[in-house]
Design a protein around this motif. Structure first.
Motif, short mmCIF file in Angstrom:
data_model
loop_
_atom_site.label_atom_id
_atom_site.label_comp_id
_atom_site.label_asym_id
_atom_site.label_seq_id
_atom_site.Cartn_x
_atom_site.Cartn_y
_atom_site.Cartn_z
N GLY A 1 -49.36 6.38 -35.20
CA GLY A 1 -49.10 7.22 -34.04
C GLY A 1 -48.38 8.50 -34.39
O GLY A 1 -48.43 8.96 -35.52
N PRO A 2 -47.68 9.05 -33.42
CA PRO A 2 -47.30 8.41 -32.15
C PRO A 2 -48.41 8.34 -31.11
O PRO A 2 -48.34 7.54 -30.19
N ASP A 3 -49.47 9.17 -31.25
CA ASP A 3 -50.51 9.22 -30.21
C ASP A 3 -51.68 8.33 -30.61
O ASP A 3 -52.42 8.62 -31.55
N ARG A 4 -51.87 7.25 -29.84
CA ARG A 4 -53.02 6.40 -30.04
C ARG A 4 -53.76 6.17 -28.72
O ARG A 4 -54.33 5.13 -28.47
N GLY A 5 -53.70 7.21 -27.87
CA GLY A 5 -54.46 7.18 -26.64
C GLY A 5 -53.77 6.58 -25.44
O GLY A 5 -54.39 6.37 -24.40
N GLN A 6 -52.47 6.35 -25.54
CA GLN A 6 -51.73 5.72 -24.45
C GLN A 6 -51.49 6.70 -23.30
O GLN A 6 -51.56 7.91 -23.48
#
Length: 287
Positions: A82-87
């Motif tokens: 991450g921090p961004d994994r599509g949440q």
């Protein structure tokens, strides 16, 4: 006796709120109108046709009235990778069921990912892994063979079935209404925890639009537009329908809107992790 019954009912509701799915238990903390925590919810995992795996996640916002925005970063972080994994970054009150998946490799083994959320000064962290007891079947409920609705943003365009999601791009201007139309079809089967049919059989598919990400105010004409039955010779499913709503943006920027198509089993699939379908509309909003 009445006072005791009310207290017992409230206590039972509190306990029920602590259980997310398949026995997953939250930290025992009662919901409040605002100022409390948000917890990620691991719904389970499933195997993809290419041998990889998908981890299905949602969330529980204990704030009954407070919508919370948490940008991707140290306060909204999925690691590793991450921090961004599509949440999501916009959290509505209550439970968001199975909103996104994180794809992991075929050799993921005993590894795990952890979703950390810091809301109102309170930190929660939920792990997600391939433990056998967490395997789910989001594409078919085995007892009656119920399957999720099929969803498309174009009557003759790409479609999706289940929680893997379908993504399209749109553009808009601040203050101007953008139409949002979806087409759906369904097998019209039902799954319920009691085995009983719904009391009032309306359309087999219901829709809900939510803000998933975005920098400003968003207003839907209706976040739950009614699905109207249509005839589609090109579709063999027992039911086909379409629904349109509008959305207006208060500020320029990049937004993600998410639509969930539920069948007769309702939101959260009556606890069976089936049968719903998600899609996303990414909107670039200009001044």
């Amino acid at each position: 006796m009445r006072i005791f019954s009310l207290w017992a009912g409230a206590a039972a509701l509190w306990v029920a709120c602590l259980v997310l799915a398949r026995g997953q238990v939250l930290v025992p903390e009662p919901p409040r109108d605002s100022g409390t925590s948000i917890t990620g919810a691991f719904e389970g995992w499933f195997k993809n046709p290419d041998g990889t795996f998908s981890l299905l996640l949602g969330y529980y916002n204990r704030n009954r009235k407070q919508e919370v925005d948490i940008p991707v970063g140290p306060y909204n972080d999925l690691e590793p990778g991450g921090p961004d994994r599509g949440q999501p970054t916009h959290f509505l009150p209550g439970r968001g069921w199975g909103l996104f998946t994180v794809k992991v490799p075929a050799d993921f083994g005993d590894n795990k990912i952890t979703w950390t959320i810091v809301a109102n000064g309170q930190t929660t962290a939920i792990p997600a892994s391939l433990k056998p007891e967490w395997e789910i079947s989001p594409f078919m409920e085995a007892a009656v063979g119920n399957t999720p609705p099929v969803l498309s943003f174009d009557q003759h365009g790409p479609s999706v079935q289940g929680p893997r999601g379908l993504i399209v791009q749109r553009s808009a201007k601040v203050g101007e209404s953008l139409p949002l139309t979806v087409w759906v079809s369904d097998d019209a089967k039902f799954t319920s925890s009691s085995g009983a049919k719904p009391k009032e059989l309306g359309a087999p598919v219901t829709l809900r639009w939510i803000v998933y990400r975005g920098p400003g105010r968003v207003a839907f004409g209706s976040d739950r537009p009614v699905v109207q039955k249509i005839e589609r010779p090109d579709v063999s499913a027992p039911f086909s329908g379409t629904a349109t709503t509008t959305v207006t943006f208060g500020e320029p920027g990049e937004y993600v809107l998410l639509v969930t198509a539920n069948d007769y089993s309702g939101e959260g699939g009556a606890g069976f992790q089936c049968c719903w379908t998600t899609g996303q509309v990414k909107v670039l909003v200009k001044p």
